[in-house]
Design a protein around this motif. Structure first.
Motif, mmCIF file in Angstrom:
data_model
loop_
_atom_site.group_PDB
_atom_site.id
_atom_site.type_symbol
_atom_site.label_atom_id
_atom_site.label_comp_id
_atom_site.label_asym_id
_atom_site.label_seq_id
_atom_site.Cartn_x
_atom_site.Cartn_y
_atom_site.Cartn_z
ATOM 1 N N HIS A 41 -3.332 13.871 -17.263
ATOM 2 C CA HIS A 41 -4.200 13.481 -16.146
ATOM 3 C C HIS A 41 -4.820 12.113 -16.419
ATOM 4 O O HIS A 41 -5.966 12.020 -16.839
ATOM 5 C CB HIS A 41 -5.302 14.523 -15.932
ATOM 6 C CG HIS A 41 -4.769 15.841 -15.507
ATOM 7 N ND1 HIS A 41 -4.433 16.822 -16.398
ATOM 8 C CD2 HIS A 41 -4.482 16.330 -14.275
ATOM 9 C CE1 HIS A 41 -3.967 17.867 -15.735
ATOM 10 N NE2 HIS A 41 -3.983 17.599 -14.451
ATOM 11 N N ILE A 42 -4.048 11.063 -16.176
ATOM 12 C CA ILE A 42 -4.571 9.716 -16.356
ATOM 13 C C ILE A 42 -4.471 8.957 -15.037
ATOM 14 O O ILE A 42 -3.557 9.165 -14.259
ATOM 15 C CB ILE A 42 -3.877 8.937 -17.498
ATOM 16 C CG1 ILE A 42 -2.395 8.759 -17.220
ATOM 17 C CG2 ILE A 42 -4.117 9.599 -18.832
ATOM 18 C CD1 ILE A 42 -1.723 7.809 -18.168
ATOM 19 N N GLU A 43 -5.451 8.077 -14.830
ATOM 20 C CA GLU A 43 -5.461 7.227 -13.643
ATOM 21 C C GLU A 43 -4.785 5.908 -13.999
ATOM 22 O O GLU A 43 -5.002 5.369 -15.081
ATOM 23 C CB GLU A 43 -6.899 6.969 -13.207
ATOM 24 C CG GLU A 43 -7.654 8.233 -12.828
ATOM 25 C CD GLU A 43 -9.109 7.949 -12.492
ATOM 26 O OE1 GLU A 43 -9.362 7.054 -11.675
ATOM 27 O OE2 GLU A 43 -9.964 8.637 -13.060
ATOM 28 N N LEU A 44 -3.989 5.390 -13.075
ATOM 29 C CA LEU A 44 -3.316 4.111 -13.280
ATOM 30 C C LEU A 44 -3.914 3.085 -12.332
ATOM 31 O O LEU A 44 -3.910 3.288 -11.120
ATOM 32 C CB LEU A 44 -1.809 4.252 -13.026
ATOM 33 C CG LEU A 44 -1.093 5.282 -13.901
ATOM 34 C CD1 LEU A 44 0.368 5.382 -13.500
ATOM 35 C CD2 LEU A 44 -1.233 4.949 -15.372
ATOM 36 N N VAL A 45 -4.445 2.002 -12.884
ATOM 37 C CA VAL A 45 -5.061 0.938 -12.098
ATOM 38 C C VAL A 45 -4.193 -0.310 -12.252
ATOM 39 O O VAL A 45 -4.106 -0.874 -13.343
ATOM 40 C CB VAL A 45 -6.514 0.657 -12.556
ATOM 41 C CG1 VAL A 45 -7.119 -0.469 -11.717
ATOM 42 C CG2 VAL A 45 -7.352 1.929 -12.480
ATOM 43 N N THR A 46 -3.552 -0.714 -11.155
ATOM 44 C CA THR A 46 -2.661 -1.873 -11.179
ATOM 45 C C THR A 46 -3.422 -3.121 -10.757
ATOM 46 O O THR A 46 -4.095 -3.130 -9.726
ATOM 47 C CB THR A 46 -1.464 -1.646 -10.235
ATOM 48 O OG1 THR A 46 -0.776 -0.466 -10.653
ATOM 49 C CG2 THR A 46 -0.517 -2.827 -10.262
ATOM 50 N N VAL A 47 -3.301 -4.165 -11.565
ATOM 51 C CA VAL A 47 -3.946 -5.453 -11.302
ATOM 52 C C VAL A 47 -2.838 -6.481 -11.074
ATOM 53 O O VAL A 47 -1.980 -6.673 -11.942
ATOM 54 C CB VAL A 47 -4.837 -5.877 -12.490
ATOM 55 C CG1 VAL A 47 -5.424 -7.257 -12.262
ATOM 56 C CG2 VAL A 47 -5.933 -4.854 -12.724
ATOM 57 N N ALA A 48 -2.845 -7.122 -9.902
ATOM 58 C CA ALA A 48 -1.870 -8.184 -9.630
ATOM 59 C C ALA A 48 -2.238 -9.414 -10.448
ATOM 60 O O ALA A 48 -3.397 -9.821 -10.476
ATOM 61 C CB ALA A 48 -1.860 -8.518 -8.145
ATOM 62 N N ASP A 49 -1.261 -9.974 -11.150
ATOM 63 C CA ASP A 49 -1.522 -11.133 -12.005
ATOM 64 C C ASP A 49 -0.234 -11.935 -12.158
ATOM 65 O O ASP A 49 0.556 -11.685 -13.070
ATOM 66 C CB ASP A 49 -2.053 -10.678 -13.371
ATOM 67 C CG ASP A 49 -2.338 -11.839 -14.314
ATOM 68 O OD1 ASP A 49 -2.630 -12.959 -13.820
ATOM 69 O OD2 ASP A 49 -2.265 -11.644 -15.533
ATOM 70 N N GLU A 50 -0.027 -12.898 -11.241
ATOM 71 C CA GLU A 50 1.193 -13.695 -11.270
ATOM 72 C C GLU A 50 1.300 -14.535 -12.535
ATOM 73 O O GLU A 50 2.401 -14.842 -12.984
ATOM 74 C CB GLU A 50 1.275 -14.579 -10.027
ATOM 75 C CG GLU A 50 1.486 -13.775 -8.759
ATOM 76 C CD GLU A 50 1.595 -14.648 -7.523
ATOM 77 O OE1 GLU A 50 1.866 -15.860 -7.664
ATOM 78 O OE2 GLU A 50 1.421 -14.100 -6.424
ATOM 79 N N ALA A 51 0.165 -14.905 -13.141
ATOM 80 C CA ALA A 51 0.186 -15.709 -14.362
ATOM 81 C C ALA A 51 0.570 -14.872 -15.580
ATOM 82 O O ALA A 51 0.820 -15.410 -16.653
ATOM 83 C CB ALA A 51 -1.179 -16.351 -14.589
#
Length: 118
Positions: A41-51
Motif C-alpha cells: 500500500h504505497i502512494e505514487l506521486v509523479t512529478v513532471a521534470d523535463e530537465a
C-alpha cells in the motif's frame, strides 16, 4: 493511529497522505524494499521534470508514530530538508530523516512544503 499530512508540491500538486509513498518522475519504477512496513500500500506521486533533475524514483516518504519522514533513494541530485529557523540539511541516501511540519523538502529542481492536517 496514522496522522494526516499534506505536501504542497512546487508544481502545484496538493497531496494529502496518512501512509507511505514514493515521489519521482516515474515512481512506479521503484521496487519497494525495507523502507516500508507495508509495501503493498504505497502512494505514487509523479512529478513532471523535463530537465530530469528529479530521479525516476527520487525519494520515499511515510510516517512512524505520527512523525513524517523522507528517505532519498540514492538519487543523482540528492534531497535536502530546510527546517524552520534551523537551516538546510542534506539527506544521507537510504536513511530516514524526520521532517517537521513547516519544513521544505527539495529534490532536484522540485520541492514540497509539509503541513500537518487535523
Amino acid at each position: 493511529m496514522a496522522v494526516m499530512f499534506a505536501m504542497d508540491l512546487s508544481d502545484g500538486q496538493h497531496v494529502e497522505t496518512s501512509g507511505n509513498g514514493v515521489i519521482g518522475r516515474n515512481p512506479a519504477s521503484h521496487t519497494p524494499g525495507t523502507e516500508f512496513e507495508d509495501p503493498a500500500h504505497i502512494e505514487l506521486v509523479t512529478v513532471a521534470d523535463e530537465a530530469k533533475s528529479v530521479s525516476r524514483a527520487h525519494l520515499a516518504f511515510g510516517q512512524y508514530d505520527g512523525v513524517f519522514w523522507v528517505m532519498d533513494l540514492g538519487s543523482a541530485n540528492g534531497t535536502t530538508i530546510t527546517y524552520p529557523g534551523e537551516g538546510t540539511f542534506a539527506c544521507d541516501p537510504n536513511t530516514r530523516h524526520e521532517v517537521d511540519p513547516g519544513s521544505i523538502v527539495r529534490f532536484g529542481n522540485a520541492s514540497f512544503a509539509l503541513s500537518r492536517r487535523s
